[in-house]
Every structure is written in C-alpha cells, then in structure tokens.
Design a protein around this motif. Structure first.
Motif, PDB file in Angstrom:
ATOM      1  N   SER A  94      61.244  46.349  40.165  1.00 10.59           N
ATOM      2  CA  SER A  94      61.098  47.755  39.804  1.00 10.59           C
ATOM      3  C   SER A  94      59.659  48.246  39.911  1.00 10.59           C
ATOM      4  N   LEU A  95      58.733  47.355  40.281  1.00  5.44           N
ATOM      5  CA  LEU A  95      57.318  47.720  40.317  1.00  5.44           C
ATOM      6  C   LEU A  95      57.042  48.710  41.451  1.00  5.44           C
ATOM      7  N   ARG A  96      56.339  49.806  41.084  1.00  7.45           N
ATOM      8  CA  ARG A  96      56.004  50.851  42.063  1.00  7.45           C
ATOM      9  C   ARG A  96      54.494  50.990  42.259  1.00  7.45           C
ATOM     10  N   LEU A  97      53.703  50.653  41.246  1.00  8.39           N
ATOM     11  CA  LEU A  97      52.246  50.791  41.332  1.00  8.39           C
ATOM     12  C   LEU A  97      51.601  49.513  40.811  1.00  8.39           C
ATOM     13  N   LEU A  98      50.707  48.946  41.631  1.00  6.17           N
ATOM     14  CA  LEU A  98      49.964  47.746  41.252  1.00  6.17           C
ATOM     15  C   LEU A  98      48.486  48.017  41.463  1.00  6.17           C
ATOM     16  N   VAL A  99      47.707  47.895  40.382  1.00  2.85           N
ATOM     17  CA  VAL A  99      46.259  48.143  40.432  1.00  2.85           C
ATOM     18  C   VAL A  99      45.560  46.853  40.028  1.00  2.85           C
ATOM     19  N   VAL A 100      44.810  46.278  40.969  1.00  6.52           N
ATOM     20  CA  VAL A 100      44.091  45.024  40.709  1.00  6.52           C
ATOM     21  C   VAL A 100      42.623  45.159  41.123  1.00  6.52           C
ATOM     22  N   ASP A 101      42.050  46.338  41.011  1.00  7.38           N
ATOM     23  CA  ASP A 101      40.645  46.542  41.372  1.00  7.38           C
ATOM     24  C   ASP A 101      39.739  45.677  40.495  1.00  7.38           C
ATOM     25  N   GLY A 102      38.585  45.299  41.070  1.00  6.45           N
ATOM     26  CA  GLY A 102      37.540  44.659  40.281  1.00  6.45           C
ATOM     27  C   GLY A 102      37.893  43.302  39.721  1.00  6.45           C
ATOM     28  N   ASN A 103      38.596  42.480  40.496  1.00 11.67           N
ATOM     29  CA  ASN A 103      38.909  41.111  40.070  1.00 11.67           C
ATOM     30  C   ASN A 103      38.264  40.114  41.035  1.00 11.67           C
ATOM     31  N   ASP A 104      38.698  38.863  40.963  1.00 12.16           N
ATOM     32  CA  ASP A 104      38.153  37.808  41.830  1.00 12.16           C
ATOM     33  C   ASP A 104      39.166  37.365  42.881  1.00 12.16           C
ATOM     34  N   ILE A 154      40.936  39.030  31.053  1.00 10.50           N
ATOM     35  CA  ILE A 154      42.112  38.257  31.465  1.00 10.50           C
ATOM     36  C   ILE A 154      41.756  37.353  32.645  1.00 10.50           C
ATOM     37  N   LEU A 155      42.201  36.106  32.583  1.00 11.09           N
ATOM     38  CA  LEU A 155      41.952  35.140  33.657  1.00 11.09           C
ATOM     39  C   LEU A 155      43.187  34.881  34.513  1.00 11.09           C
ATOM     40  N   THR A 156      44.360  34.843  33.880  1.00  5.64           N
ATOM     41  CA  THR A 156      45.600  34.543  34.608  1.00  5.64           C
ATOM     42  C   THR A 156      46.712  35.473  34.129  1.00  5.64           C
ATOM     43  N   LEU A 157      47.729  35.581  34.968  1.00  8.92           N
ATOM     44  CA  LEU A 157      48.928  36.333  34.609  1.00  8.92           C
ATOM     45  C   LEU A 157      50.015  35.341  34.213  1.00  8.92           C
ATOM     46  N   PRO A 158      50.597  35.481  33.021  1.00  8.23           N
ATOM     47  CA  PRO A 158      51.565  34.485  32.532  1.00  8.23           C
ATOM     48  C   PRO A 158      52.908  34.626  33.242  1.00  8.23           C
ATOM     49  N   PRO A 159      53.718  33.571  33.257  1.00  2.00           N
ATOM     50  CA  PRO A 159      55.036  33.656  33.897  1.00  2.00           C
ATOM     51  C   PRO A 159      55.954  34.672  33.231  1.00  2.00           C
ATOM     52  N   GLY A 160      55.840  34.836  31.905  1.00  2.00           N
ATOM     53  CA  GLY A 160      56.717  35.783  31.222  1.00  2.00           C
ATOM     54  C   GLY A 160      56.519  37.221  31.644  1.00  2.00           C
ATOM     55  N   LEU A 161      55.353  37.528  32.216  1.00  3.48           N
ATOM     56  CA  LEU A 161      55.101  38.903  32.664  1.00  3.48           C
ATOM     57  C   LEU A 161      56.038  39.314  33.790  1.00  3.48           C
ATOM     58  N   PHE A 162      56.494  38.338  34.573  1.00  2.00           N
ATOM     59  CA  PHE A 162      57.326  38.636  35.744  1.00  2.00           C
ATOM     60  C   PHE A 162      58.815  38.687  35.410  1.00  2.00           C
ATOM     61  N   TYR A 163      59.119  38.662  34.102  1.00  2.43           N
ATOM     62  CA  TYR A 163      60.513  38.794  33.676  1.00  2.43           C
ATOM     63  C   TYR A 163      60.727  40.103  32.913  1.00  2.43           C
ATOM     64  N   LEU A 164      59.995  41.119  33.308  1.00  2.00           N
ATOM     65  CA  LEU A 164      60.174  42.466  32.757  1.00  2.00           C
ATOM     66  C   LEU A 164      60.905  43.299  33.810  1.00  2.00           C
ATOM     67  N   PRO A 165      62.191  43.458  33.679  1.00  2.00           N
ATOM     68  CA  PRO A 165      62.984  44.054  34.767  1.00  2.00           C
ATOM     69  C   PRO A 165      62.695  45.527  35.014  1.00  2.00           C
ATOM     70  N   TYR A 166      62.148  46.254  34.033  1.00  2.00           N
ATOM     71  CA  TYR A 166      61.941  47.693  34.191  1.00  2.00           C
ATOM     72  C   TYR A 166      60.466  48.061  34.381  1.00  2.00           C
ATOM     73  N   LEU A 167      59.603  47.076  34.590  1.00  2.00           N
ATOM     74  CA  LEU A 167      58.175  47.365  34.735  1.00  2.00           C
ATOM     75  C   LEU A 167      57.920  48.102  36.050  1.00  2.00           C
ATOM     76  N   GLU A 168      57.329  49.296  35.929  1.00  3.11           N
ATOM     77  CA  GLU A 168      57.059  50.136  37.097  1.00  3.11           C
ATOM     78  C   GLU A 168      55.569  50.219  37.450  1.00  3.11           C
ATOM     79  N   GLU A 169      54.702  50.163  36.450  1.00  2.00           N
ATOM     80  CA  GLU A 169      53.260  50.271  36.686  1.00  2.00           C
ATOM     81  C   GLU A 169      52.551  49.120  35.977  1.00  2.00           C
ATOM     82  N   LEU A 170      51.724  48.412  36.744  1.00  2.00           N
ATOM     83  CA  LEU A 170      50.950  47.307  36.200  1.00  2.00           C
ATOM     84  C   LEU A 170      49.497  47.499  36.600  1.00  2.00           C
TER      85      LEU A 170
END
Length: 359
Positions: free
Chosen positions: A229-239, A194-210
């Motif tokens: 609603s996001l509680r856990l964000l893991v972005v290890d090993g990116n740029d 994956i290179l980018t995160l799309p805008p539609g990803l941020f319209y998930l109202p119940y997303l808790e873990e990404l």
C-alpha cells in the motif's frame, strides 16, 4: 708694628660687606656626627634598627587579615554557587512539572471532548504521557520536536491510530512491535538517530507514507516489498548506497533519496566483488545439475553446505554465499537513475544484469 699693619689693610668692598651682613648658619655637631657615622657604616638608619623577627611579625600581621578576607570571600562565592545551583534545579524541576501537567491536561481535554487528535509538538517532554484513556478514539498523534530518546511504547495501546509523527527526536531504534498499529497509514520519523528498519515495520498492510529521512540508515531490507500500500517513500539524508530489488515490486508514486551515497560515480565502488569460494561454486554446480540423484549417500559436511542456500535476485535460483553484486539503473517512481543492487548467484547472471536494461 703688627697692629699698624692690620690697621693699614684696605677697607672691604661693598659686595663683601653686604654678604657679611646676613648671619651664617650655626654648626650642629651632633647631626654632623650621625651623618658621618652613617657614611662609614658605624650607625644604622632609624628605619632599619628593628630586628628581623619584629619585621616578620609586622608582615604577618598585615597578611593575616587579607588571607582571612580571601577565605571568607571564597566561602561566600562557593555558598552563592551552591545556592544558584539549587535555585536552577528548582526552576528546572518546576518547569518540567509544569510541562507534564500541560501534557496530562491535553490528554484529559481530548478525553472529555471526544477528540481523535492529540498534538504535543514542541513540548520538550522526555517521555510520552499515558494514552490508555484515548486507546479507542485517537487516530492522530504528533510527538515531534521533543526530547524522547526511546520509541514511545505507550502508543501501542492506540488500536485505531492512523497518523504518527515522531520527527526531530533523539530516537535510536524502532521496535518490531510497531506492527501492532495495524491501521497506521502515515509514519514520519525523520530527523532522528535510526540505524535500521525493523522487520515488523513491513507488516503494516495500510501504510501509505513512510518518511525516515535524515537518519543513519545504511541498508533498506528487501522485505520492503511487503508494503504493497506504500505510495510515498522519503529516505533523504541517510547512508544509503543502493536499493534492494524488492522495491521494484511496490506501487510507489514518488520516492525521494537525495543526500545519500547513490551517485553513479560511486556505483562501481559500491558493487565491488570478491572471488567466489570454491565450495560455493561447487555447491551451486551440484544443485543446478541435480547431481544428488546420482549419489546414494551424501556426506554430512556436504549436506550442511547444501543447506546454506539463499535465492538469486535475478534468476530466482539457488545462491551460495554473498554471490556477485551488481547495480542496475532504473527510472521509476518519478526518479531518474535509481540504483538497484542485485545479488546474483554466478558470473552468467552478473553479465545478464549488465547487458539488460530494466526500465
């Protein structure tokens, strides 16, 4: 007289008599003549009497069978390689058909027994099977450790899907249509391309873990602040070099950002600024001081410049161009020294960010 002299010679010695007792070899004049002729070059040897054409014919007669054998061997090897390839293709095709049959059987099994979870982990499938029979019952789907190269659009029919695991696949992009999965709570798409995160990803109202770890993401959009609603964000090993200020508006419990370019030694390099353009500085001064009130008519070119405006991420006022970049260290969400980059409108906001510590 001479006879007397001969008769008067002394008798031969005993050794001479013994040597004369053995017969001497007979002389063969023919063999001698041939050897002498060979020595003088008058006579050719028996082996070399053949002409050059005869010797060439003999050599060709010896080589021709060997060349024929080599050609037949090469032909046999080529035929054997073709046969091996055909057998390998047949085996691979048979294996893939067997895998497809197994995945279809798993879908049918879920449909018959009314199960709400489908696990296709490690099936090495190239495409997602048809999931329309499970559109109203599936809430858990695991497609990790496969060879799916594009995001499976077959999952968009799953109206009540809550957990989606797509890790360890060669997926290169997430479509913005992912917002159709309204009830999605967990999205794991780690170890992909994956290179980018799309805008539609941020319209998930119940997303808790990404979990988007170990991809090639260089920037996280500021729209991530919409995932309340996001509680856990893991972005290890990116740029990544920093995080947007919108992340401070989330209610995260934990954030993980190891193995990125976010070390404090890199902050200065990652926040280098170019001098602000004169037109941008003039437009900012014009708007902040409400100078448009003192002019009856504003030229069209200036109106175009005044419309190319964005918001300052510090004072929330107008910002023209890229503005100034400054990184602020924040100790939030269980992480120490989280680098948050602000894009500010002027040098005064730049100094204010540097002088104030947020957390």
């Amino acid at each position: 007289m001479w006879s007397r002299l001969v008769l008067q010679f002394p008798p031969p010695a005993a050794s001479t008599a013994r040597s004369l007792h053995y017969p001497l070899p007979r002389w063969q004049p023919r063999i001698y003549a041939e050897h002498s002729a060979l020595g003088r070059g008058r006579l050719a040897a028996p082996e070399t009497r053949k002409t050059d054409t005869e010797s060439l014919e003999v050599v060709q007669s010896l080589i021709a069978p060997r060349e024929g054998l080599i050609k037949t061997r090469k032909l046999n090897e080529a035929e054997a390689q073709v046969k091996r390839r055909d057998v390998y293709k047949t085996v691979v095709t048979t294996q893939y058909e067997a895998i497809q049959a197994m995945t279809e059987l798993a879908v049918v099994n879920c449909q018959i027994y009314g199960r709400n979870a489908l696990n296709l982990k490690g099936f090495f499938i190239l495409n997602c099977p048809d999931l329309t029979p499970l559109a109203l019952q599936l809430i858990y789907l695991n497609l990790s450790f496969n060879d799916i190269s594009s995001f499976p659009t077959e999952i968009f029919c799953l109206k009540y899907l809550q957990i989606l695991i797509l890790r360890n696949n060669p997926i290169k992009a997430i479509p913005s249509e992912i917002q159709q999965l309204r009830f999605l709570r967990v999205l794991n798409i780690a170890f992909n391309l994956i290179l980018t995160l799309p805008p539609g990803l941020f319209y998930l109202p119940y997303l808790e873990e990404l979990n988007v770890s170990y991809n090639s993401i260089a920037v996280i959009p500021n729209e991530i602040q919409l995932l309340r609603s996001l509680r856990l964000l893991v972005v290890d090993g990116n740029d990544l070099t920093s995080f947007p200020p919108g992340i401070l508006r989330l209610n995260l419990k934990k954030i993980r950002f190891d193995n990125n370019f976010t070390h404090p030694y890199l902050w200065k390099e990652n926040s280098l600024n170019s001098p602000q353009r004169l037109t941008e500085a003039a437009s900012l001064f014009f708007l902040k001081n409400n100078l448009h009130k003192y002019y009856d008519a504003i030229p069209a070119k200036i109106q175009v410049l005044l419309k190319c405006v964005s918001k300052c991420e510090w004072c929330q006022g107008p910002r023209f161009g890229e503005g100034y970049r400054v990184i602020q260290s924040c100790n939030v969400f269980g992480a120490a020294r989280l680098p948050v980059m602000f894009r500010v409108c002027s040098s005064s906001c730049y100094r204010a960010v540097n002088e104030r510590s947020l957390f």
